[in-house]
Design an enzyme around this catalytic site. Structure first.
Site, PDB file in Angstrom:
ATOM      1  CB  SER A  38      -2.413  -6.824   1.783  1.00 24.10           C
ATOM      2  OG  SER A  38      -2.740  -5.871   2.753  1.00 24.10           O
ATOM      3  CD  GLU A  43       3.537  -8.357   6.819  1.00 26.13           C
ATOM      4  OE1 GLU A  43       3.288  -7.383   6.091  1.00 26.13           O
ATOM      5  OE2 GLU A  43       3.457  -9.530   6.414  1.00 26.13           O
ATOM      6  CG  HIS A  50       1.935  -4.813   4.106  1.00 22.25           C
ATOM      7  ND1 HIS A  50       1.502  -6.036   4.578  1.00 22.25           N
ATOM      8  CD2 HIS A  50       0.899  -4.303   3.388  1.00 22.25           C
ATOM      9  CE1 HIS A  50       0.264  -6.239   4.164  1.00 22.25           C
ATOM     10  NE2 HIS A  50      -0.123  -5.216   3.436  1.00 22.25           N
TER      11      HIS A  50
END
Length: 565
Positions: free
Chosen positions: A221, A353, A466
């Protein structure tokens, strides 16, 4: 008295099993540090763990909004056996992220402080010998506003793959990224901290059994974004030799800006500081206590979708800035000029995601499981600070993604695909292509698996959200209960790929499905319950967005081209 022989037997067994009788002490350039040994089931050799080693001076007082300075030396044995405080941040957000992403069985009590420039080291090396093991330096995620190193326990990766794992911290939020866009507060303090930590690794890691000539930086991330920024930064040249970006690259436009002035003014105003000049703002903000800055931080509503205000005046992120130092030019220019650190690079994304965790944290109203066309378009416009889709282009984008359906449930899924493509998919492919075209070995993956450890609140249909790969990368099945054999094997495989890459710049090795290099054929690896090679990840989406952005730029010349740096 009969106990004595048993005690001796026990001690002899400990030593025979590689469990040294005294805790590890290592010399660093600044002084000695004391760690502790942890034993992982199934491994004779324990991992030596050092928690909270300082790599810079506490960034307090006049060092707030300033580059990190070398740590002061000490002349005693520093106890580094307890977790350092995480950098100042919203405690609730920090706690939530840590609990969602940790690979530990038990949650660690979190503390927060502006004095946070510490790192953790996990080494499987026999410290009495001169080992030179590959080093893997982890940069945590959290949107550059939350997160910490200690959420991620490096012992499993370290023991299973015989690598030294270092997890680092860096200033976040206002403390890490406040920028007036001039010499008074250049910004990117968090990235300068990351560079300082890499210098510490170069100077010290050999004494922990690591090879300073074989350093892999990896992150997820905002950590993947940071890795990608360091790949482009002249400041990080020769400080690392390979890189892995998981779900985040420097072309993720939400996290980068050429004009930090508006948000600097907003921060000053919310803090009750005058905005007459940069010097006045910086001086005033340096006088604020940590708690006062935290209060300002909470008022900024970082990482939240603003459903009410003008999207053009909403700032959900405190971004990295093109400062002429960490980033000499825009990422697009640096990539086009091929003037970056052309190290072997793994770039990857997850299948969904924008599946659950990000929309939930940002406050997207998607819980009903459906979206009508009007709401979908409105949400796209409200997402302008994150997606940067102009009002004029929204109908084109809506037609492309939702044009083929009248089903509100399907439209919601497609909306989530769209956001995932803009934030992660398309930027990741574009960075990979640029890296490949500069002649550097490049590998791409797409991860699709639902870990058993995820929140029960998450819909069952979200597979490859994610952060899902983190449980495999850090060996959660070996620390937490309840993993299936399939999940355990997946984690073994992912750790093996990552560590092979750290060892020699290529993830492939015996017994693993072949991972093709990302060349003109654009082969990549689909990682999941069944892992296999595929081709041309997101190529249609990249073509659509590239064309759209080119059209946008032609019709409305981007203001950044005229910004004086």
């Amino acid at each position: 008295m009969r106990l004595y022989p048993l005690v001796w037997l026990f001690l002899a067994a400990c030593t025979a099993w590689g469990y040294p009788s005294s805790p590890p002490v290592v010399n660093t350039v600044k002084g000695k540090v004391l760690g502790k040994y942890v034993n992982l089931e199934g491994f004779a050799q324990p991992v030596a763990v050092f928690l909270g080693i300082p790599f810079a001076k506490p960034p307090l007082g006049s060092l707030r909004f300033a580059p990190p300075q070398p740590a002061e030396p000490w002349n005693f044995v520093k106890n580094t056996t307890s977790y350092p405080p995480m950098c100042s941040q919203d405690a609730v957000g920090g706690q939530v992220l840590s609990e969602l992403f940790t690979n530990r069985k038990e949650n660690i009590p979190l503390q927060f402080s502006e004095d946070c420039l510490y790192l953790n080291v996990y080494t499987p090396a026999d410290l009495t010998k001169n080992s030179r093991l590959p080093v893997m330096v982890w940069i945590h995620g959290g949107g550059l506003v939350v997160g910490g190193a200690s959420t991620y326990d490096g012992q499993v990766l370290s023991a299973h793959e015989n690598v030294v794992v270092v997890t680092i911290q860096y200033r976040l939020g206002i403390w890490g990224f406040f920028s007036t866009g001039d010499e008074h507060s250049q910004g990117n303090w968090g990235h300068l901290d990351q560079v300082a930590a890499l210098h510490w690794v170069q100077d010290n890691i050999a004494n922990f059994g690591g090879n300073p000539g074989s350093v892999t930086i990896f992150g997820e991330s905002a950590g993947g974004f940071s890795v990608s920024a360091l790949v482009l930064s002249p400041l990080a040249k020769n400080l690392f030799h390979r890189a892995i970006s998981e779900s985040g690259v420097v072309l993720t436009s939400a996290l980068i800006t050429t004009d930090s002035k508006p948000i600097a003014n907003l921060i000053a105003t919310l803090s009750g500081c005058k905005t007459t000049t940069s010097a006045v703002m910086v001086h005033c903000l340096r006088q604020k206590t940590e708690d006062e800055l935290l209060e300002t931080s909470l008022k900024l509503n970082l990482f939240k979708l603003d459903l009410l205000g003008n999207p053009k005046e909403s700032y959900p992120f405190l971004p990295t800035v093109i400062d002429g130092v960490v980033l000499p030019k825009t990422p697009e220019e640096i990539l086009a000029e091929k003037s970056f650190n052309t190290v072997p690079y793994i770039v990857g994304i997850n299948k969904q995601e924008f599946g659950w965790i990000i929309p939930t944290l940002m406050g997207y109203p998607l819980s009903e499981g459906k979206l009508d066309q009007k709401t979908a378009k409105s949400l796209l416009w409200k997402s302008y600070p994150t997606l940067k889709i102009s009002e004029k282009m929204i109908p084109v984008v809506a037609e492309k993604y939702f044009g083929g359906t009248d089903d509100p449930a399907k439209r919601k899924d497609l909306f989530q695909d769209l956001v995932a493509d803009v934030m992660f998919g398309v930027p990741s492919v574009m960075v990979s292509r640029s890296h490949r075209d500069a002649g550097a070995p490049t590998f791409m993956y797409e991860f699709e698996y639902r870990p058993s450890f995820v929140s029960a609140m998450r819909p069952k249909t979200v597979i490859g959200d994610h952060g899902d790969e983190l449980f495999s990368v850090f060996g959660s099945p070996f620390l937490k209960d309840g993993a299936s054999e399939e999940e355990t094997n997946l984690s073994k495989m992912v750790m093996k790929y990552w560590a092979n890459f750290a060892r020699n710049g290529n993830p492939n090795g015996g017994g693993l499905p072949h991972w093709p290099e990302y060349d003109q054929k654009e082969g990549y690896l689909k990682i999941g319950a069944s892992t296999q090679a595929a081709q041309r990840l997101k190529d249609k989406e990249v073509a659509f967005w590239s064309e759209l952005r080119a059209k946008e730029a032609a019709e409305e010349p981007s203001h950044w081209k005229h910004v004086e740096l």
